[in-house]
Scaffold this active site. Structure first.
Site, mmCIF file in Angstrom:
data_model
loop_
_atom_site.group_PDB
_atom_site.id
_atom_site.type_symbol
_atom_site.label_atom_id
_atom_site.label_comp_id
_atom_site.label_asym_id
_atom_site.label_seq_id
_atom_site.Cartn_x
_atom_site.Cartn_y
_atom_site.Cartn_z
ATOM 1 N N TYR A 1 -80.782 -30.967 -60.290
ATOM 2 C CA TYR A 1 -81.059 -32.235 -59.588
ATOM 3 C C TYR A 1 -81.601 -31.973 -58.178
ATOM 4 O O TYR A 1 -82.570 -32.592 -57.740
ATOM 5 C CB TYR A 1 -79.775 -33.082 -59.524
ATOM 6 C CG TYR A 1 -79.911 -34.288 -58.624
ATOM 7 C CD1 TYR A 1 -80.681 -35.397 -59.005
ATOM 8 C CD2 TYR A 1 -79.289 -34.321 -57.376
ATOM 9 C CE1 TYR A 1 -80.821 -36.491 -58.164
ATOM 10 C CE2 TYR A 1 -79.428 -35.409 -56.530
ATOM 11 C CZ TYR A 1 -80.199 -36.498 -56.938
ATOM 12 O OH TYR A 1 -80.346 -37.573 -56.090
ATOM 13 N N PRO B 1 -83.395 -37.705 -45.063
ATOM 14 C CA PRO B 1 -82.410 -38.270 -45.987
ATOM 15 C C PRO B 1 -82.387 -37.546 -47.328
ATOM 16 O O PRO B 1 -83.437 -37.264 -47.901
ATOM 17 C CB PRO B 1 -82.902 -39.717 -46.175
ATOM 18 C CG PRO B 1 -84.295 -39.765 -45.661
ATOM 19 C CD PRO B 1 -84.432 -38.656 -44.676
ATOM 20 N N ALA C 1 -79.677 -37.589 -50.966
ATOM 21 C CA ALA C 1 -78.488 -38.172 -51.577
ATOM 22 C C ALA C 1 -77.461 -37.082 -51.876
ATOM 23 O O ALA C 1 -77.802 -35.904 -52.016
ATOM 24 C CB ALA C 1 -78.871 -38.880 -52.866
ATOM 25 N N LYS D 1 -90.765 -44.661 -44.671
ATOM 26 C CA LYS D 1 -90.825 -43.284 -45.198
ATOM 27 C C LYS D 1 -91.254 -43.248 -46.662
ATOM 28 O O LYS D 1 -90.720 -44.001 -47.488
ATOM 29 C CB LYS D 1 -89.451 -42.611 -45.090
ATOM 30 C CG LYS D 1 -89.415 -41.264 -45.798
ATOM 31 C CD LYS D 1 -88.064 -40.609 -45.770
ATOM 32 C CE LYS D 1 -88.066 -39.336 -46.591
ATOM 33 N NZ LYS D 1 -87.788 -39.566 -48.023
ATOM 34 N N SER E 1 -94.294 -38.408 -46.717
ATOM 35 C CA SER E 1 -93.368 -37.731 -47.634
ATOM 36 C C SER E 1 -93.734 -38.078 -49.061
ATOM 37 O O SER E 1 -94.207 -39.185 -49.335
ATOM 38 C CB SER E 1 -91.937 -38.218 -47.339
ATOM 39 O OG SER E 1 -91.036 -37.756 -48.326
ATOM 40 N N HIS F 1 -91.225 -37.458 -51.265
ATOM 41 C CA HIS F 1 -89.852 -37.411 -51.764
ATOM 42 C C HIS F 1 -89.546 -36.028 -52.366
ATOM 43 O O HIS F 1 -88.909 -35.906 -53.411
ATOM 44 C CB HIS F 1 -89.614 -38.517 -52.796
ATOM 45 C CG HIS F 1 -88.241 -39.108 -52.734
ATOM 46 N ND1 HIS F 1 -87.973 -40.330 -52.156
ATOM 47 C CD2 HIS F 1 -87.050 -38.633 -53.145
ATOM 48 C CE1 HIS F 1 -86.672 -40.579 -52.248
ATOM 49 N NE2 HIS F 1 -86.084 -39.551 -52.844
ATOM 50 N N ARG G 1 -90.364 -35.257 -56.023
ATOM 51 C CA ARG G 1 -89.419 -35.732 -57.036
ATOM 52 C C ARG G 1 -89.836 -37.061 -57.645
ATOM 53 O O ARG G 1 -89.209 -37.540 -58.570
ATOM 54 C CB ARG G 1 -88.034 -35.905 -56.403
ATOM 55 C CG ARG G 1 -87.476 -34.638 -55.840
ATOM 56 C CD ARG G 1 -86.405 -34.899 -54.767
ATOM 57 N NE ARG G 1 -85.138 -35.369 -55.257
ATOM 58 C CZ ARG G 1 -84.224 -34.622 -55.862
ATOM 59 N NH1 ARG G 1 -84.490 -33.331 -56.050
ATOM 60 N NH2 ARG G 1 -83.069 -35.114 -56.266
ATOM 61 N N ASP H 1 -91.847 -34.775 -44.116
ATOM 62 C CA ASP H 1 -90.959 -33.834 -44.802
ATOM 63 C C ASP H 1 -91.617 -33.404 -46.085
ATOM 64 O O ASP H 1 -92.489 -34.089 -46.609
ATOM 65 C CB ASP H 1 -89.565 -34.437 -45.054
ATOM 66 C CG ASP H 1 -89.619 -35.623 -45.990
ATOM 67 O OD1 ASP H 1 -89.877 -35.428 -47.182
ATOM 68 O OD2 ASP H 1 -89.400 -36.766 -45.526
ATOM 69 N N VAL I 1 -91.352 -27.710 -45.746
ATOM 70 C CA VAL I 1 -91.233 -26.986 -44.472
ATOM 71 C C VAL I 1 -90.191 -25.876 -44.626
ATOM 72 O O VAL I 1 -89.013 -26.138 -44.843
ATOM 73 C CB VAL I 1 -90.810 -27.934 -43.327
ATOM 74 C CG1 VAL I 1 -90.620 -27.144 -42.042
ATOM 75 C CG2 VAL I 1 -91.817 -29.050 -43.152
HETATM 76 C C1 LAC Z 1 -83.358 -38.518 -55.051
HETATM 77 C C2 LAC Z 1 -82.903 -39.664 -54.241
HETATM 78 C C3 LAC Z 1 -81.728 -40.384 -54.656
HETATM 79 O O1 LAC Z 1 -82.665 -38.082 -55.995
HETATM 80 O O2 LAC Z 1 -83.208 -39.646 -52.921
HETATM 81 O O3 LAC Z 1 -84.463 -38.052 -54.815
#
Ligand code: LAC
Length: 377
Positions: free
Chosen positions: A40, A93, A95, A239, A261, A263, A266, A294, A297
């Site tokens: 994950y 951020p 999770a 973001k 970003s 993410h 993902r 982000d 980096v």
């Molecule tokens: C992730 C979230 C929840 O799994 O930010 O990418």
């Protein structure tokens, strides 16, 4: 739910860790984080093109150093939306830090805070906002909001974040539903039922991310930014943007900053690496508001390059969770200090005295033929 989740236990070690470079942390962390949680954390979506491009994209530019500048020690401190920090790096951020270590977000926030850097608290943290803050009084904080369907929940979360000292809200716009994450499917990953998400009413234990995201609004729009601005009275960082058109919209709708970003690779795969998307966004924003980035980096020279291309600071995500797993807050602190050292060295060796002097004249694009020749595409 998934049987693997029932046997979950997070690493507990608290110690300083030796860090040669941030890239190596992933393999070390793989040995101590359980399989589903590691998949994950480390995984991207689809073919993981964007996951790789986030790091590889930094190769597209070269640094052009200056000498005989009289520079002894560079000053790596800066200011992020009015908050003084020791370096232009922060914890973006993420999770569920509880997957990586028993001290969860408290450990990460302390590690970043002891390094004099900013930490982003999150909606989906495995500890309540207040406990994260109590563990890390020193660090400045932002709060990342996943926008709940229930406006009352959003108001309550924003109020708690403000009371806890958050100086800005990070509105994460790119995850109404999770990307096509094959590692999670292969591992049938559900969050272990020993971990809760105490900030958000309605999120149950043992759920998958897709199930959890049902609590949050699908079909977000610019009115939701207006809501957050009004409810918080704080600067709002939008973001997850990759398009210059969206950056212009964000400006028009009163965003205080843009977070470039994808993410962590993902969400949608085959979008540009963050550093690849940055120049066009910087052009659209034209210095009117700060840009944070982000994704990928891992090196001091990456920080330098992102700042030269228009970012004000960069988030360092996965290495936070890896160093947390390897050494708790001490591990995170060691990681932050290692990156600060690399960045200071990069500034020193390129002849830049202070962060505000880092500009486009410090870099030049590598020839596309050279990039092709290395087989990146
Ligand atoms: C992730 C979230 C929840 O799994 O930010 O990418």
């Amino acid at each position: 739910m998934a049987s693997a989740s029932e046997s979950f236990s997070a690493p507990t070690t608290e110690k300083d860790i030796e860090i040669l470079n941030l890239l190596e942390l992933e393999d070390q962390a793989r040995k101590v984080i359980s399989k589903g949680p590691f998949g994950y954390i480390s995984g991207g979506s689809g073919d993981e093109l964007t996951l790789r491009e986030n790091i590889a994209g930094f190769d597209d530019h070269m640094i052009v150093p200056r000498y005989l500048t009289g520079l002894d020690e560079p000053d790596i401190s800066t200011e992020l939306l009015g908050v003084k920090v020791d370096a232009p790096i922060f914890c973006p951020p993420m999770a569920a830090h509880g997957l990586a270590h028993v001290t969860a977000e408290a450990g990460s926030a302390r590690g970043w805070g002891d390094g004099g850097c900013l930490y982003t608290m999150t909606t989906l943290s495995t500890l309540p906002i207040e406990e994260v803050v109590a563990a890390s009084q020193k660090s400045p904080k932002w709060f990342q909001l996943y926008f709940a369907k229930d406006p009352g929940v959003n108001r309550e979360l924003i109020a708690r974040a403000k009371a806890a000292g958050a100086t800005a809200i990070v509105f994460a716009v790119d995850l109404e539903r999770p990307g096509n994450r094959e590692a999670d499917m292969r591992n049938n990953f559900h969050f272990p039922s020993s971990l809760g998400f105490p900030n958000v009413p309605g999120v149950r234990r043992g759920e998958s991310l897709a199930e959890i995201m049902q609590v949050f609004k699908h079909g977000l729009d610019w009115d939701d930014l207006a809501f957050i601005r009004e409810a918080s009275g704080l600067p709002v960082i939008v973001k997850g943007l990759l398009s210059p058109a969206d950056a212009r919209e964000a400006l028009d709708h009163g965003a205080a900053a843009i977070g470039v970003s994808n993410h962590g690779g993902r969400q949608l795969d085959n979008v540009p690496g963050s550093i690849v998307a940055l120049p066009r966004i910087a052009e659209a924003v034209d210095g009117r508001i700060p840009i944070f980035l982000d994704g990928g980096v891992r090196r001091g020279v990456h920080v330098l390059e992102a700042l030269a291309l228009g970012a004000s600071a960069v988030g360092v995500g996965r290495p936070t969770l890896y160093s947390l797993a390897l050494g708790g807050w001490r591990g995170v602190h060691a990681m932050v200090e290692a990156l600060k050292r690399e960045f200071a060295l990069a500034m020193k060796l390129s002849g830049v005295a202070k962060v505000s002097n880092i500009g486009p004249d410090l870099i030049e694009p590598r020839s596309p033929l050279r990039v092709l020749a290395r087989g990146r595409f």
